[in-house]
Enzyme design. Structure first.
Site, PDB file in Angstrom:
ATOM      1  N   HIS A 178       0.811  -1.223   0.000  1.00  0.00           N
ATOM      2  CA  HIS A 178       0.000   0.000   0.000  1.00  0.00           C
ATOM      3  C   HIS A 178       0.844   1.272   0.000  1.00  0.00           C
ATOM      4  CE1 HIS A 178      -3.432  -2.591   1.849  1.00  0.00           C
ATOM      5  NE2 HIS A 178      -3.288  -2.795   0.562  1.00  0.00           N
TER       6      HIS A 178
ATOM      7  N   CYS B 259       3.746  21.419  -6.440  1.00  0.00           N
ATOM      8  CA  CYS B 259       4.935  20.971  -7.180  1.00  0.00           C
ATOM      9  C   CYS B 259       5.742  22.183  -7.656  1.00  0.00           C
ATOM     10  CB  CYS B 259       4.497  20.142  -8.381  1.00  0.00           C
ATOM     11  SG  CYS B 259       5.835  19.657  -9.481  1.00  0.00           S
TER      12      CYS B 259
ATOM     13  N   GLU C 188      -6.761 -10.915  18.602  1.00  0.00           N
ATOM     14  CA  GLU C 188      -8.181 -11.098  18.290  1.00  0.00           C
ATOM     15  C   GLU C 188      -8.368 -12.109  17.158  1.00  0.00           C
ATOM     16  OE1 GLU C 188      -8.762  -8.323  21.068  1.00  0.00           O
ATOM     17  OE2 GLU C 188     -10.407  -9.363  20.019  1.00  0.00           O
TER      18      GLU C 188
HETATM   19  C1  BV8 Z   1      -8.542  -2.030  -5.087  1.00  0.00           C
HETATM   20  C2  BV8 Z   1      -2.871   2.868   2.566  1.00  0.00           C
HETATM   21  C3  BV8 Z   1      -9.091  -2.213  -7.434  1.00  0.00           C
HETATM   22  C4  BV8 Z   1      -3.405   4.247   2.823  1.00  0.00           C
HETATM   23  C5  BV8 Z   1      -4.738   1.282   2.726  1.00  0.00           C
HETATM   24  C6  BV8 Z   1     -13.279  -7.282  -2.453  1.00  0.00           C
HETATM   25  C7  BV8 Z   1     -14.248  -7.374  -1.495  1.00  0.00           C
HETATM   26  C8  BV8 Z   1     -14.660  -6.194  -0.804  1.00  0.00           C
HETATM   27  C9  BV8 Z   1     -14.103  -4.936  -1.060  1.00  0.00           C
HETATM   28  C10 BV8 Z   1     -13.132  -4.866  -2.011  1.00  0.00           C
HETATM   29  C11 BV8 Z   1     -12.743  -6.016  -2.712  1.00  0.00           C
HETATM   30  N1  BV8 Z   1     -11.775  -5.636  -3.572  1.00  0.00           N
HETATM   31  C12 BV8 Z   1     -11.559  -4.281  -3.457  1.00  0.00           C
HETATM   32  C13 BV8 Z   1     -12.378  -3.803  -2.513  1.00  0.00           C
HETATM   33  C14 BV8 Z   1     -12.423  -2.428  -2.078  1.00  0.00           C
HETATM   34  C15 BV8 Z   1     -11.364  -2.114  -0.989  1.00  0.00           C
HETATM   35  C16 BV8 Z   1     -11.552  -2.947   0.255  1.00  0.00           C
HETATM   36  O1  BV8 Z   1     -10.891  -3.946   0.467  1.00  0.00           O
HETATM   37  N2  BV8 Z   1     -12.445  -2.453   1.114  1.00  0.00           N
HETATM   38  C17 BV8 Z   1     -12.647  -3.142   2.416  1.00  0.00           C
HETATM   39  C18 BV8 Z   1     -12.647  -2.093   3.501  1.00  0.00           C
HETATM   40  C19 BV8 Z   1     -13.887  -3.969   2.382  1.00  0.00           C
HETATM   41  N3  BV8 Z   1     -10.017  -2.333  -1.519  1.00  0.00           N
HETATM   42  C20 BV8 Z   1      -9.466  -1.328  -2.238  1.00  0.00           C
HETATM   43  O2  BV8 Z   1     -10.014  -0.274  -2.483  1.00  0.00           O
HETATM   44  C21 BV8 Z   1      -8.067  -1.588  -2.760  1.00  0.00           C
HETATM   45  N4  BV8 Z   1      -7.992  -1.226  -4.150  1.00  0.00           N
HETATM   46  O3  BV8 Z   1      -9.067  -3.087  -4.798  1.00  0.00           O
HETATM   47  O4  BV8 Z   1      -8.449  -1.500  -6.370  1.00  0.00           O
HETATM   48  C22 BV8 Z   1     -10.538  -2.063  -7.192  1.00  0.00           C
HETATM   49  C23 BV8 Z   1     -10.993  -0.780  -6.979  1.00  0.00           C
HETATM   50  C24 BV8 Z   1     -12.374  -0.642  -6.748  1.00  0.00           C
HETATM   51  C25 BV8 Z   1     -13.244  -1.735  -6.660  1.00  0.00           C
HETATM   52  C26 BV8 Z   1     -12.707  -3.025  -6.907  1.00  0.00           C
HETATM   53  C27 BV8 Z   1     -11.350  -3.183  -7.157  1.00  0.00           C
HETATM   54  C28 BV8 Z   1      -7.037  -0.668  -2.035  1.00  0.00           C
HETATM   55  C29 BV8 Z   1      -6.937  -1.052  -0.590  1.00  0.00           C
HETATM   56  C30 BV8 Z   1      -5.761  -0.275   0.057  1.00  0.00           C
HETATM   57  C31 BV8 Z   1      -6.251   0.948   0.785  1.00  0.00           C
HETATM   58  N5  BV8 Z   1      -5.116   1.574   1.485  1.00  0.00           N
HETATM   59  N6  BV8 Z   1      -3.662   1.872   3.321  1.00  0.00           N
HETATM   60  C32 BV8 Z   1      -3.193   4.692   4.246  1.00  0.00           C
HETATM   61  O5  BV8 Z   1      -2.642   3.914   5.064  1.00  0.00           O
HETATM   62  O6  BV8 Z   1      -3.555   5.842   4.514  1.00  0.00           O
HETATM   63  S1  BV8 Z   1      -5.621   0.070   3.580  1.00  0.00           S
HETATM   64  C33 BV8 Z   1      -5.140   0.247   5.267  1.00  0.00           C
HETATM   65  O7  BV8 Z   1      -6.200  -0.334   6.004  1.00  0.00           O
HETATM   66  C34 BV8 Z   1      -3.911  -0.519   5.674  1.00  0.00           C
HETATM   67  O8  BV8 Z   1      -2.897  -0.467   4.716  1.00  0.00           O
HETATM   68  C35 BV8 Z   1      -4.455  -1.931   5.857  1.00  0.00           C
HETATM   69  O9  BV8 Z   1      -4.511  -2.615   4.636  1.00  0.00           O
HETATM   70  C36 BV8 Z   1      -5.874  -1.676   6.297  1.00  0.00           C
HETATM   71  C37 BV8 Z   1      -5.984  -1.823   7.779  1.00  0.00           C
HETATM   72  O10 BV8 Z   1      -5.975  -3.196   8.034  1.00  0.00           O
HETATM   73  P1  BV8 Z   1      -4.913  -3.760   9.123  1.00  0.00           P
HETATM   74  O11 BV8 Z   1      -3.568  -3.317   8.763  1.00  0.00           O
HETATM   75  O12 BV8 Z   1      -5.200  -5.199   9.260  1.00  0.00           O
HETATM   76  O13 BV8 Z   1      -5.289  -2.933  10.457  1.00  0.00           O
HETATM   77  P2  BV8 Z   1      -6.606  -3.088  11.367  1.00  0.00           P
HETATM   78  O14 BV8 Z   1      -6.579  -1.932  12.298  1.00  0.00           O
HETATM   79  O15 BV8 Z   1      -7.817  -3.350  10.540  1.00  0.00           O
HETATM   80  O16 BV8 Z   1      -6.336  -4.437  12.195  1.00  0.00           O
HETATM   81  C38 BV8 Z   1      -5.231  -4.488  13.071  1.00  0.00           C
HETATM   82  C39 BV8 Z   1      -5.226  -5.921  13.577  1.00  0.00           C
HETATM   83  O17 BV8 Z   1      -4.074  -6.066  14.408  1.00  0.00           O
HETATM   84  C40 BV8 Z   1      -6.455  -6.282  14.415  1.00  0.00           C
HETATM   85  O18 BV8 Z   1      -6.933  -7.554  13.989  1.00  0.00           O
HETATM   86  C41 BV8 Z   1      -5.904  -6.343  15.854  1.00  0.00           C
HETATM   87  O19 BV8 Z   1      -6.538  -7.355  16.631  1.00  0.00           O
HETATM   88  C42 BV8 Z   1      -4.447  -6.715  15.605  1.00  0.00           C
HETATM   89  N7  BV8 Z   1      -3.506  -6.265  16.636  1.00  0.00           N
HETATM   90  C43 BV8 Z   1      -3.595  -5.171  17.434  1.00  0.00           C
HETATM   91  N8  BV8 Z   1      -2.474  -5.096  18.245  1.00  0.00           N
HETATM   92  C44 BV8 Z   1      -1.680  -6.157  17.897  1.00  0.00           C
HETATM   93  C45 BV8 Z   1      -2.326  -6.891  16.869  1.00  0.00           C
HETATM   94  N9  BV8 Z   1      -1.782  -7.998  16.305  1.00  0.00           N
HETATM   95  C46 BV8 Z   1      -0.559  -8.416  16.785  1.00  0.00           C
HETATM   96  N10 BV8 Z   1       0.131  -7.733  17.764  1.00  0.00           N
HETATM   97  C47 BV8 Z   1      -0.397  -6.626  18.343  1.00  0.00           C
HETATM   98  N11 BV8 Z   1       0.286  -5.992  19.311  1.00  0.00           N
HETATM   99 ZN    ZN Z   2       4.343  18.584 -11.066  1.00  0.00          ZN
END
Ligand code: BV8
Ligand code: ZN
Length: 249
Positions: free
Chosen positions: A120, A149, A217
């Site tokens: 990402h 820019c 979790e």
């Molecule tokens: C795309 C960068 C083509 C920016 C990020 C299929 C099905 C459904 C939806 C979709 C699909 N395909 C595409 C989609 C749409 C969408 C999507 O997935 N939506 C979701 C919400 C349903 N995907 C996209 O848009 C992707 N692009 O597919 O393009 C396309 C386009 C349109 C339509 C179709 C296809 C782009 C996705 C990337 C977005 N950018 N980040 C920024 O950071 O500002 S995503 C961002 O959120 C992160 O990078 C990461 O990926 C996500 C967060 O997830 P996690 O990192 O897992 O964090 P989270 O807080 O959720 O969980 C933390 C976990 O850690 C928890 O489980 C917790 O229990 C655990 N934890 C906590 N403490 C600890 C721990 N574990 C271990 N140790 C600890 N101490």
């Molecule tokens: Zn430029």
């Protein structure tokens, strides 16, 4: 609660040539970076569709740029934690290590991991949306909102993947290839709800990889994992390495 890995996992690891680790925000939380969906998570305060997408940036470049500055200021103050460092040690224990991260914080590279795929993007890289000129964050004057820019005065955006945007082709293709050729895949600190990243553990399983999840979790991945460790990565990964080395003796 003592962490005890299944000795069968050590047997699998002892025959593993290629170990792949998928990481999410959870691996950086013990460094002090808020996750997205946790209690103090970023999405508690801000809504992804409001900030992490191109239209939001075009509607309000100042707000989105300030949000990324806010996150950079947090990341600037933190260091990689024991989980990041253990993945670096993995490189001297297992023949071939690949880290695939959803994180844009660069902490794996800061810890010294030598093979990191950033799915990402990275919050320290930026580019002009008009002419594509690349900017390293430090050179950016972000005091008055979205930086312009110097070549074409176009808006400069962070080099991260926003929702609705496709991932860098080389990164996702690389990641899918490594997931398909993994002997063992770890899913560490990810809720596995964002796609296509969340497909990678399933792809690895489809290719007979042994899947280990480390997350306090349960997630959608827990039910397909061969071993699930409900602990913090910064505690579980060092213990895994210690127990594995003892098992090898
Ligand atoms: C795309 C960068 C083509 C920016 C990020 C299929 C099905 C459904 C939806 C979709 C699909 N395909 C595409 C989609 C749409 C969408 C999507 O997935 N939506 C979701 C919400 C349903 N995907 C996209 O848009 C992707 N692009 O597919 O393009 C396309 C386009 C349109 C339509 C179709 C296809 C782009 C996705 C990337 C977005 N950018 N980040 C920024 O950071 O500002 S995503 C961002 O959120 C992160 O990078 C990461 O990926 C996500 C967060 O997830 P996690 O990192 O897992 O964090 P989270 O807080 O959720 O969980 C933390 C976990 O850690 C928890 O489980 C917790 O229990 C655990 N934890 C906590 N403490 C600890 C721990 N574990 C271990 N140790 C600890 N101490
Ligand atoms: Zn430029």
């Amino acid at each position: 609660m003592p962490i005890d890995f299944d000795p069968y996992t050590f047997e699998i690891l002892s025959n593993a040539k290629h170990v792949v680790i998928l990481t999410g925000a959870g691996i950086s939380s013990e460094s002090g970076i808020p996750t997205f969906r946790g209690e103090e998570g970023l999405w508690q305060k801000f809504r992804p569709e409001e900030l992490a997408n191109f239209n939001a940036f075009m509607d309000n470049p100042k707000l989105v740029s300030e949000w990324y500055n806010y996150r950079r200021n947090i990341i600037n103050k933190v260091k990689p934690n024991a989980a990041h460092h253990t993945l670096v040690e993995f490189e001297s224990v297992f023949p071939y290590i690949t880290v695939i991260t959803q994180n844009v914080d660069g902490l794996h590279q800061k810890a010294g991991s030598s093979h990191v795929i950033e799915l990402h993007g990275n919050i320290y890289r930026n580019y002009c949306i008009e002419c594509g000129k690349r900017y390293d964050y430090v050179k950016l004057d972000t005091r008055n909102g979205a930086p312009a820019c110097e070549e074409c005065s176009g808006l400069i955006r962070p080099d991260v993947v926003w929702f609705g945007e496709t991932l860098p082709m080389d990164a996702i293709q690389d990641a899918q290839q490594h997931a398909a050729s993994a002997d063992v895949m770890f899913s560490v600190g990810t809720s596995a709800v964002v796609y296509p990243a969340a497909d990678l553990p399933r792809a690895a399983k489809t290719h007979d990889a042994y899947l280990i999840e480390i997350n306090p979790e349960p997630t959608d991945i827990s039910m397909i994992a061969d071993e699930t460790i409900h602990n913090k990565a910064g505690e579980a990964l060092p213990v895994l390495l210690k127990q594995y080395k003892a098992w090898l003796d």
